[in-house]
Design a protein around this motif. Sequence first.
Motif, PDB file in Angstrom:
ATOM      1  N   PRO A  13       0.964  -1.053  -0.106  1.00 37.22           N
ATOM      2  CA  PRO A  13       0.125  -0.145  -0.092  1.00 37.22           C
ATOM      3  C   PRO A  13       0.689   1.326   0.027  1.00 37.22           C
ATOM      4  CG  PRO A  13      -1.036  -1.438   1.385  1.00 37.22           C
ATOM      5  CD  PRO A  13       0.284  -2.266   1.079  1.00 37.22           C
ATOM      6  N   ASP A  14       1.846   1.117   0.616  1.00 37.70           N
ATOM      7  CA  ASP A  14       2.500   2.588   0.856  1.00 37.70           C
ATOM      8  C   ASP A  14       3.518   2.902  -0.534  1.00 37.70           C
ATOM      9  OD1 ASP A  14       4.564   0.352   1.304  1.00 37.70           O
ATOM     10  OD2 ASP A  14       5.563   1.334   2.858  1.00 37.70           O
ATOM     11  N   GLN A  15       3.446   1.998  -1.522  1.00 39.10           N
ATOM     12  CA  GLN A  15       4.137   2.240  -2.764  1.00 39.10           C
ATOM     13  C   GLN A  15       3.123   2.725  -3.802  1.00 39.10           C
ATOM     14  OE1 GLN A  15       5.390  -1.965  -2.992  1.00 39.10           O
ATOM     15  NE2 GLN A  15       7.377  -1.511  -3.290  1.00 39.10           N
ATOM     16  N   GLY A  16       2.121   2.955  -3.404  1.00 40.13           N
ATOM     17  CA  GLY A  16       1.203   3.694  -4.353  1.00 40.13           C
ATOM     18  C   GLY A  16       0.022   4.588  -3.748  1.00 40.13           C
ATOM     19  N   LEU A  17      -0.061   5.496  -4.744  1.00 44.81           N
ATOM     20  CA  LEU A  17      -0.953   6.825  -4.179  1.00 44.81           C
ATOM     21  C   LEU A  17      -1.872   6.802  -5.493  1.00 44.81           C
ATOM     22  CD1 LEU A  17      -1.557   9.045  -2.027  1.00 44.81           C
ATOM     23  CD2 LEU A  17      -0.098  10.547  -3.452  1.00 44.81           C
ATOM     24  N   ILE A  18      -2.923   7.185  -5.005  1.00 47.57           N
ATOM     25  CA  ILE A  18      -4.367   7.266  -5.928  1.00 47.57           C
ATOM     26  C   ILE A  18      -4.706   8.772  -5.664  1.00 47.57           C
ATOM     27  CG2 ILE A  18      -6.537   6.614  -6.939  1.00 47.57           C
ATOM     28  CD1 ILE A  18      -5.912   3.802  -5.646  1.00 47.57           C
ATOM     29  N   ILE A  19      -4.813   9.541  -6.747  1.00 48.03           N
ATOM     30  CA  ILE A  19      -5.443  10.845  -6.499  1.00 48.03           C
ATOM     31  C   ILE A  19      -6.433  11.021  -7.382  1.00 48.03           C
ATOM     32  CG2 ILE A  19      -5.054  13.482  -6.931  1.00 48.03           C
ATOM     33  CD1 ILE A  19      -1.977  12.891  -6.125  1.00 48.03           C
ATOM     34  N   ALA A  59      -6.978   3.715   2.256  1.00 43.23           N
ATOM     35  CA  ALA A  59      -6.188   4.949   2.986  1.00 43.23           C
ATOM     36  C   ALA A  59      -4.918   5.706   1.794  1.00 43.23           C
ATOM     37  CB  ALA A  59      -5.320   4.195   4.030  1.00 43.23           C
ATOM     38  N   ARG A  60      -4.884   4.836   0.765  1.00 39.35           N
ATOM     39  CA  ARG A  60      -3.860   5.318  -0.174  1.00 39.35           C
ATOM     40  C   ARG A  60      -4.735   6.052  -1.298  1.00 39.35           C
ATOM     41  NH1 ARG A  60      -0.155   6.825   1.458  1.00 39.35           N
ATOM     42  NH2 ARG A  60       1.055   6.833  -0.315  1.00 39.35           N
ATOM     43  N   ILE A  61      -5.733   6.533  -1.186  1.00 39.55           N
ATOM     44  CA  ILE A  61      -6.582   7.413  -1.851  1.00 39.55           C
ATOM     45  C   ILE A  61      -6.467   8.878  -1.306  1.00 39.55           C
ATOM     46  CG2 ILE A  61      -8.788   7.942  -2.752  1.00 39.55           C
ATOM     47  CD1 ILE A  61      -9.505   5.018  -2.376  1.00 39.55           C
ATOM     48  N   ARG A  62      -6.401   9.671  -2.366  1.00 42.98           N
ATOM     49  CA  ARG A  62      -6.431  11.158  -1.848  1.00 42.98           C
ATOM     50  C   ARG A  62      -7.414  11.824  -2.870  1.00 42.98           C
ATOM     51  NH1 ARG A  62      -4.307   8.920   1.336  1.00 42.98           N
ATOM     52  NH2 ARG A  62      -2.199   9.413   2.249  1.00 42.98           N
ATOM     53  N   ILE A  63      -8.150  12.662  -2.330  1.00 45.04           N
ATOM     54  CA  ILE A  63      -9.117  13.585  -3.154  1.00 45.04           C
ATOM     55  C   ILE A  63      -8.949  15.061  -3.291  1.00 45.04           C
ATOM     56  CG2 ILE A  63     -11.631  14.125  -3.577  1.00 45.04           C
ATOM     57  CD1 ILE A  63     -12.380  11.442  -1.688  1.00 45.04           C
ATOM     58  N   GLU A 108       6.491  11.604   4.038  1.00 39.55           N
ATOM     59  CA  GLU A 108       5.707  10.398   4.993  1.00 39.55           C
ATOM     60  C   GLU A 108       5.819   9.155   4.453  1.00 39.55           C
ATOM     61  OE1 GLU A 108       1.773  11.832   5.637  1.00 39.55           O
ATOM     62  OE2 GLU A 108       2.253  13.456   6.426  1.00 39.55           O
ATOM     63  N   THR A 109       6.012   8.980   3.080  1.00 34.22           N
ATOM     64  CA  THR A 109       6.011   7.854   2.484  1.00 34.22           C
ATOM     65  C   THR A 109       7.176   7.605   1.573  1.00 34.22           C
ATOM     66  OG1 THR A 109       4.167   8.451   0.769  1.00 34.22           O
ATOM     67  CG2 THR A 109       3.538   7.119   2.608  1.00 34.22           C
ATOM     68  N   PRO A 110       8.385   7.424   2.077  1.00 32.35           N
ATOM     69  CA  PRO A 110       9.523   7.354   1.214  1.00 32.35           C
ATOM     70  C   PRO A 110       9.491   6.147   0.360  1.00 32.35           C
ATOM     71  CG  PRO A 110      10.041   6.784   3.529  1.00 32.35           C
ATOM     72  CD  PRO A 110       8.523   7.210   3.521  1.00 32.35           C
ATOM     73  N   SER A 111       8.560   5.077   0.587  1.00 29.56           N
ATOM     74  CA  SER A 111       8.655   3.920  -0.380  1.00 29.56           C
ATOM     75  C   SER A 111       7.649   4.433  -1.424  1.00 29.56           C
ATOM     76  CB  SER A 111       8.399   2.509   0.384  1.00 29.56           C
ATOM     77  OG  SER A 111       7.111   2.904   0.909  1.00 29.56           O
ATOM     78  N   LEU A 112       6.913   5.521  -1.614  1.00 26.80           N
ATOM     79  CA  LEU A 112       6.015   5.832  -2.840  1.00 26.80           C
ATOM     80  C   LEU A 112       6.902   5.761  -3.904  1.00 26.80           C
ATOM     81  CD1 LEU A 112       3.267   6.535  -3.680  1.00 26.80           C
ATOM     82  CD2 LEU A 112       3.580   8.960  -3.129  1.00 26.80           C
TER      83      LEU A 112
END
Length: 162
Positions: A13-19, A59-63, A108-112
């Motif tokens: 989860p900490d490797q991905g981010l969805i906006i 939790a890896r979603i941002r709006i 906060e998420t260096p592995s992203l």
Amino acid sequence: MTLRPLSTRILAPDQGLIILNCSREKLVTSAPVAALDLYQGACVPQARDHFAANPARRARIRILSAAHGLLRPEKAISTYDHPLTNRVDAVRLHERTVSGQLDAELAETPSLRHMLIVVEPLYLLALQRVFDHLDRLDQIAIIPDPWGWWDGLTYLHHWGWA
């Protein structure tokens, strides 16, 4: 737009981010509710349903909100009406809010390493800070359509999230 070719693997989860884009359609309520529950349009409902059983990925979603910048899915907010309608406001949102939020997210998420951005073109101006961090990201997938969830599933499949 994808910076590197797709490869299928299971991302933590900490490797991905969805906006995702916010939407004009919102739950009508007098009490604040979680951001992911407030928005009823664009691809937010599909994302909410897709990740309902996986809180770590949810939790890896941002709006991206014109009024609040990048919102975490659990952030309690009230119904509002504040559309992003022009380039000046988009750049102002970037400078005042989103730039710092993106920097904090990356710190906060260096592995992203992977981002999926599903927003309308005007909102991309507010996310321009993403391009200052290309050296640490393996993939940035941009779908310039706030209803582009089905296109985004291709990327989520390659992440092992679909």
